[in-house]
Design an enzyme around this catalytic site. Structure first.
Site, mmCIF file in Angstrom:
data_model
loop_
_atom_site.group_PDB
_atom_site.id
_atom_site.type_symbol
_atom_site.label_atom_id
_atom_site.label_comp_id
_atom_site.label_asym_id
_atom_site.label_seq_id
_atom_site.Cartn_x
_atom_site.Cartn_y
_atom_site.Cartn_z
ATOM 1 N N ASP A 18 -11.707 2.031 3.283
ATOM 2 C CA ASP A 18 -12.022 0.602 3.134
ATOM 3 C C ASP A 18 -13.526 0.394 2.930
ATOM 4 O O ASP A 18 -13.961 -0.687 2.554
ATOM 5 C CB ASP A 18 -11.633 -0.152 4.424
ATOM 6 C CG ASP A 18 -10.289 -0.851 4.294
ATOM 7 O OD1 ASP A 18 -9.895 -1.158 3.164
ATOM 8 O OD2 ASP A 18 -9.664 -1.106 5.341
ATOM 9 N N GLN A 78 -5.180 -2.035 9.305
ATOM 10 C CA GLN A 78 -5.019 -3.366 8.700
ATOM 11 C C GLN A 78 -5.610 -4.439 9.623
ATOM 12 O O GLN A 78 -5.262 -4.522 10.792
ATOM 13 C CB GLN A 78 -3.514 -3.621 8.466
ATOM 14 C CG GLN A 78 -3.214 -4.884 7.713
ATOM 15 C CD GLN A 78 -3.690 -4.842 6.266
ATOM 16 O OE1 GLN A 78 -3.474 -3.879 5.545
ATOM 17 N NE2 GLN A 78 -4.368 -5.900 5.839
ATOM 18 N N LYS A 107 0.841 -1.200 0.000
ATOM 19 C CA LYS A 107 0.000 0.000 0.000
ATOM 20 C C LYS A 107 0.879 1.254 0.000
ATOM 21 O O LYS A 107 0.582 2.234 -0.680
ATOM 22 C CB LYS A 107 -0.940 -0.017 1.214
ATOM 23 C CG LYS A 107 -2.078 -1.011 1.013
ATOM 24 C CD LYS A 107 -2.832 -1.377 2.253
ATOM 25 C CE LYS A 107 -3.803 -2.509 1.932
ATOM 26 N NZ LYS A 107 -4.432 -3.122 3.099
#
Ligand code: NAP
Length: 288
Positions: free
Chosen positions: A120, A97, A53
Site C-alpha cells: 500500500d 484493509q 483484490k
C-alpha cells in the site's frame, strides 16, 4: 465534450502486463507472488474491496491469502498476525484493509508491516522514499491516477495541477507524484479560501474530497483534465464521484467516470506493487 478516460481499459492493460510478467517469473525463477489481505470486522464496503483484490490476484496468477478477523480483535492479536506474515516467505505483500475497528491504532499496524512488503506504500519509510523520488512502491490510488493521465498522452510538465484533498493516502502523495512529473501543484483542503478561484486555474484537476457532486462546472477551466477519485454512496445505493459528471464533461477535455475510472486502477496498481515486491525480495531485477 470531454473524452472519457476509461479506467476499466487501462487497468485491464496493467493487469495483463502483470499477468505476463508473473508467468515469466514462475517459469524462469520458480516464484509465484503472494498477497496477504487482512480484514478486521464486518464493514460491507471493506468486504467488497477485499473480494475484488482476491479476484484480481486470481486473474494475474498470484497466491492470495485472506485473513478475516472478528470485530473484537485486539491490537496485539493483529500485530501478531502481521509479524507472522512478515516472516512468511510465501507472502510478498501485506495489506491490512482500513479502516480498522476503534480499539486498534491504524498507525501501529502500518508501522508493523515490513516496508518491503508494504504494497500500500503507507509505511513512513516508503512515504519518505516517495518524497525524495526514490521509491519501490507508490500508493495505489495516486499511482493509478498517474497511469490514467499517461493514457491521455498529455504532458504534465509545466501544467497547473490542483489537487482537492490532503489525506495521507490520496491527496498528499498525489501532489508529490504530479510534482515529480514537473507539474506546478497546488493542494486545496477544507480551509482553502475561495476554492473555485484556485480550481479554475487548473489544467489538471484531481478531486479527492469524499463529497458527492462537489466539483461543479463553474469550478473548472475550459479544456481541463478532470480526475475524480471520490467514491460516495448515495441514498439510493448508487456510487457517485466528487465531480458533477454531466455538467463538468461539457467543459473538460478529458474526464474519468465513477464507477469505471480511478477505482479499478487502485487494484491494478496493487497487483503491480505485489509483483515488484516479489521480484525485489527474490533479487530479480524489476523492469515494469
Ligand atoms: P479524506 O481523508 O476524508 O480527505 C478528504 C479531503 O478533502 C481532506 O483533505 C479535506 O480537507 C478535504 N475537503 C473536505 N471538504 C472540503 C471542502 N469543502 N473544500 C475543500 N476540501 C475539502 O478522504 P480520502 O481518503 O482522501 O478519500 C477521498 C475520496 O476518495 C473519498 O470519496 C474516498 O472514498 C475516495 N477514495 C477512492 C479510492 C479509489 O480507489 N477510487 C481510494 C481511496 C479513496 P481537510 O484536510 O481540511 O479536512
Amino acid at each position: 465534450m470531454a473524452k472519457l478516460i476509461d479506467g476499466k481499459q487501462v487497468s485491464a492493460r496493467v493487469k495483463e502486463q502483470v499477468r505476463l510478467e508473473t508467468e515469466k517469473l514462475k517459469q524462469i525463477h520458480g516464484i509465484q507472488p503472494g498477497l496477504a489481505v487482512v480484514i478486521v470486522g464486518n464493514d460491507p464496503a471493506s468486504r467488497v474491496y477485499v473480494n475484488n483484490k482476491k479476484k484480481a490476484c486470481e486473474t494475474v496468477g498470484f497466491r492470495s491469502y485472506e485473513y478475516a478477523l472478528p470485530e473484537e480483535t485486539t491490537q496485539a492479536q493483529l500485530l501478531e498476525l502481521v509479524e507472522t506474515l512478515n516472516a512468511d516467505s510465501n507472502v510478498n505483500g501485506i495489506l491490512v484493509q482500513l479502516p480498522v475497528p476503534p480499539q486498534i491504532d491504524d498507525k501501529a499496524v502500518i508501522n508493523a508491516i515490513s516496508p518491503e512488503k508494504d504494497v500500500d506504500a503507507f509505511h513512513p519509510a516508503n512515504v519518505g522514499k516517495i518524497m525524495i523520488g526514490d521509491y519501490a512502491f507508490l500508493p495505489c490510488t495516486p499511482a493509478g491516477v498517474m497511469e490514467l493521465l499517461a493514457s491521455t498522452g498529455v504532458e504534465i510538465a509545466g501544467k497547473r495541477c490542483v489537487v482537492i484533498g490532503r489525506s495521507n493516502i490520496v491527496g498528499k502523495p498525489m501532489a508529490m507524484l504530479l510534482l515529480h512529473k514537473s507539474g506546478t501543484v497546488t493542494v486545496c483542503h477544507s480551509r482553502t479560501v475561495d476554492l473555485p478561484s484556485v480550481t479554475k486555474e487548473a489544467d489538471i484537476l484531481v478531486a479527492a474530497v469524499g463529497k458527492a457532486n462537489f466539483v461543479t462546472a463553474d469550478m473548472v477551466k475550459e479544456g481541463a483534465i478532470v480526475i475524480d477519485v471520490g467514491m460516495n454512496r448515495l441514498e439510493n445505493g448508487k456510487l457517485c464521484g466528487d465531480v458533477a459528471f454531466e455538467e463538468v464533461s461539457a467543459k473538460a477535455s478529458w474526464i474519468t467516470p465513477v464507477p469505471g475510472g480511478v477505482g479499478p486502477m487502485t487494484i491494478a496498481m496493487l497487483m503491480r506493487n505485489t509483483l515488484t515486491a516479489a521480484m525485489t525480495q527474490n533479487g530479480v531485477e524489476v523492469k515494469l
